[in-house]
Write a protein that holds these residues in place. Structure first.
Motif, PDB file in Angstrom:
ATOM      1  N   ALA A   1      70.933  24.360  77.981  1.00  0.00           N
ATOM      2  CA  ALA A   1      70.020  25.334  77.340  1.00  0.00           C
ATOM      3  C   ALA A   1      70.139  25.263  75.827  1.00  0.00           C
ATOM      4  O   ALA A   1      71.237  25.075  75.312  1.00  0.00           O
ATOM      5  CB  ALA A   1      70.371  26.732  77.816  1.00  0.00           C
ATOM      6  N   ASP A   2      69.006  25.393  75.160  1.00  0.00           N
ATOM      7  CA  ASP A   2      69.007  25.341  73.699  1.00  0.00           C
ATOM      8  C   ASP A   2      68.802  26.756  73.167  1.00  0.00           C
ATOM      9  O   ASP A   2      67.714  27.324  73.302  1.00  0.00           O
ATOM     10  CB  ASP A   2      67.875  24.400  73.246  1.00  0.00           C
ATOM     11  CG  ASP A   2      67.788  24.322  71.743  1.00  0.00           C
ATOM     12  OD1 ASP A   2      68.487  25.113  71.067  1.00  0.00           O
ATOM     13  OD2 ASP A   2      67.008  23.496  71.254  1.00  0.00           O
ATOM     14  N   PRO A   3      69.895  27.354  72.545  1.00  0.00           N
ATOM     15  CA  PRO A   3      69.765  28.764  72.110  1.00  0.00           C
ATOM     16  C   PRO A   3      68.639  28.970  71.102  1.00  0.00           C
ATOM     17  O   PRO A   3      67.965  29.992  71.130  1.00  0.00           O
ATOM     18  CB  PRO A   3      71.133  29.075  71.510  1.00  0.00           C
ATOM     19  CG  PRO A   3      71.864  27.788  71.381  1.00  0.00           C
ATOM     20  CD  PRO A   3      71.217  26.784  72.256  1.00  0.00           C
ATOM     21  N   ILE A   4      68.420  27.998  70.230  1.00  0.00           N
ATOM     22  CA  ILE A   4      67.357  28.168  69.227  1.00  0.00           C
ATOM     23  C   ILE A   4      65.996  28.239  69.912  1.00  0.00           C
ATOM     24  O   ILE A   4      65.155  29.078  69.616  1.00  0.00           O
ATOM     25  CB  ILE A   4      67.399  27.016  68.191  1.00  0.00           C
ATOM     26  CG1 ILE A   4      68.721  27.131  67.427  1.00  0.00           C
ATOM     27  CG2 ILE A   4      66.198  27.116  67.242  1.00  0.00           C
ATOM     28  CD1 ILE A   4      68.851  26.229  66.244  1.00  0.00           C
ATOM     29  N   ASN A   5      65.830  27.361  70.897  1.00  0.00           N
ATOM     30  CA  ASN A   5      64.577  27.349  71.654  1.00  0.00           C
ATOM     31  C   ASN A   5      64.323  28.685  72.343  1.00  0.00           C
ATOM     32  O   ASN A   5      63.210  29.215  72.343  1.00  0.00           O
ATOM     33  CB  ASN A   5      64.661  26.255  72.713  1.00  0.00           C
ATOM     34  CG  ASN A   5      63.518  25.277  72.565  1.00  0.00           C
ATOM     35  OD1 ASN A   5      62.580  25.545  71.828  1.00  0.00           O
ATOM     36  ND2 ASN A   5      63.617  24.155  73.261  1.00  0.00           N
ATOM     37  N   ASP A   6      65.426  29.216  72.933  1.00  0.00           N
ATOM     38  CA  ASP A   6      65.315  30.506  73.628  1.00  0.00           C
ATOM     39  C   ASP A   6      64.853  31.601  72.688  1.00  0.00           C
ATOM     40  O   ASP A   6      63.966  32.396  73.019  1.00  0.00           O
ATOM     41  CB  ASP A   6      66.672  30.909  74.230  1.00  0.00           C
ATOM     42  CG  ASP A   6      66.974  30.085  75.476  1.00  0.00           C
ATOM     43  OD1 ASP A   6      66.068  29.319  75.881  1.00  0.00           O
ATOM     44  OD2 ASP A   6      68.084  30.205  76.012  1.00  0.00           O
ATOM     45  N   VAL A   7      65.484  31.640  71.504  1.00  0.00           N
ATOM     46  CA  VAL A   7      65.127  32.682  70.530  1.00  0.00           C
ATOM     47  C   VAL A   7      63.671  32.517  70.107  1.00  0.00           C
ATOM     48  O   VAL A   7      62.909  33.481  70.049  1.00  0.00           O
ATOM     49  CB  VAL A   7      66.074  32.636  69.303  1.00  0.00           C
ATOM     50  CG1 VAL A   7      65.561  33.563  68.212  1.00  0.00           C
ATOM     51  CG2 VAL A   7      67.480  33.020  69.702  1.00  0.00           C
TER      52      VAL A   7
END
Ligand code: ADP
Length: 270
Positions: A1-7
């Motif tokens: 999972a990419d945290p930046i993408n999630d945000v």
């Protein structure tokens, strides 16, 4: 999972939701603005007319008594129109604010229909229109609804069928039993409605050109009130019409659930 993408995705969703909220507020605002401008327009026309007739009669050179009486009659007609408007506006704003909730009771729809026919008989006779009630069965049908508000629905629809009916015509009220609903239809053989107007008929202040030119009194709010009441009952209303032949307005109501009748068993005493 990419945290930046999630945000990023969360922010996008949030923005989309805000955008749709703003859009809905804008629409409400436009609706309010249109409503107010409609109201002021609807009031201006009769007010100008009243002022015009009174000014004319007050003129020092105005001597024709018959003409004066005619002008005052016309002024009075416009006062009537203003009164209708105020009564209907009051009604619709109360309904829409939810100030008067739907007060459900069980009652016999047949009785209400007979009452409405009796109450409208005078007016119908003045327009040489016959009112008839058609129901296949002798048994009364019990419905669950707000009796007073449904009475208003009938009165508005029957009133229209008389106003837009034709001399020596007939208005019939028919009652059909469906599975757990009843369908009520009010049919006239009057002027009818052009197809292009049908989708707009229940809008506030909407009146077809022919009713305006025929100088038939009304506020243009009657059908908006009717639709509001029927939909507040979670029921439906529709219209079909052929220009020159007549119109049918139909709406549904919820049948009352059967109450179990306990048999009356005599108590045995020993
Ligand atoms: P109004 O006060 O003008 O009668 P309504 O909201 O009751 O207002 O009706 C809106 C318009 O729909 C009327 O002005 C008329 O043009 C048309 N209309 C309503 N009922 C009928 C009918 N039974 N036959 C023909 N036209 C009708």
């Amino acid at each position: 999972a990419d945290p930046i993408n999630d945000v990023e995705q969360e922010v996008e969703e949030w923005a989309a939701q805000k955008k749709s909220e703003i859009e809905s507020l804008r629409q409400q605002e436009k609706f309010r603005r249109d409503f107010l401008s409609n109201i002021s327009h609807e009031f201006k026309t009769p007010l100008f007319a009243i002022q015009g007739y009174i000014d004319a009669v007050q003129d020092d050179d105005f001597e024709d008594k018959d003409m004066a009486r005619k002008f005052l009659e016309k002024a009075a007609k416009n006062v009537d129109r203003l009164s209708y408007l105020i009564k209907d506006l009051d009604e619709i704003s109360k309904l829409e604010s939810g100030e008067i909730p739907i007060n459900y009771t069980r009652f016999k729809i047949n009785d209400l229909i007979k009452e409405v026919i009796e109450a409208s008989e005078m007016k119908a006779r003045q327009h040489k229109i016959k009112l008839v009630f058609k129901h296949k069965y002798d048994d009364a049908v019990l419905v669950t609804a707000d009796r007073e508000k449904i009475s208003q629905v009938f009165i508005n629809l029957v009133d229209n069928s008389i106003k837009y009916g034709r001399e020596d015509g007939t208005t019939s009220i028919s009652l059909f039993e469906l599975h757990d609903q009843v369908l009520i239809e009010i049919t006239d053989d009057g002027i009818g409605i052009e197809e292009k107007y049908l989708p707009r008929l229940f809008e506030r202040f909407f009146r077809t050109d022919s009713s305006r030119s025929r100088q038939i009194g009304g506020s243009g709010l009657g059908l908006a009130i009717v639709k509001h009441i029927v939909e507040a009952h979670e029921q439906t209303i529709n219209v079909r019409s052929t220009e020159g032949l007549g119109s049918t307005f139909g709406f549904t109501l919820q049948k009352a659930k059967q109450q179990i009748q306990f048999p009356n068993i005599p108590v045995l005493k020993n």
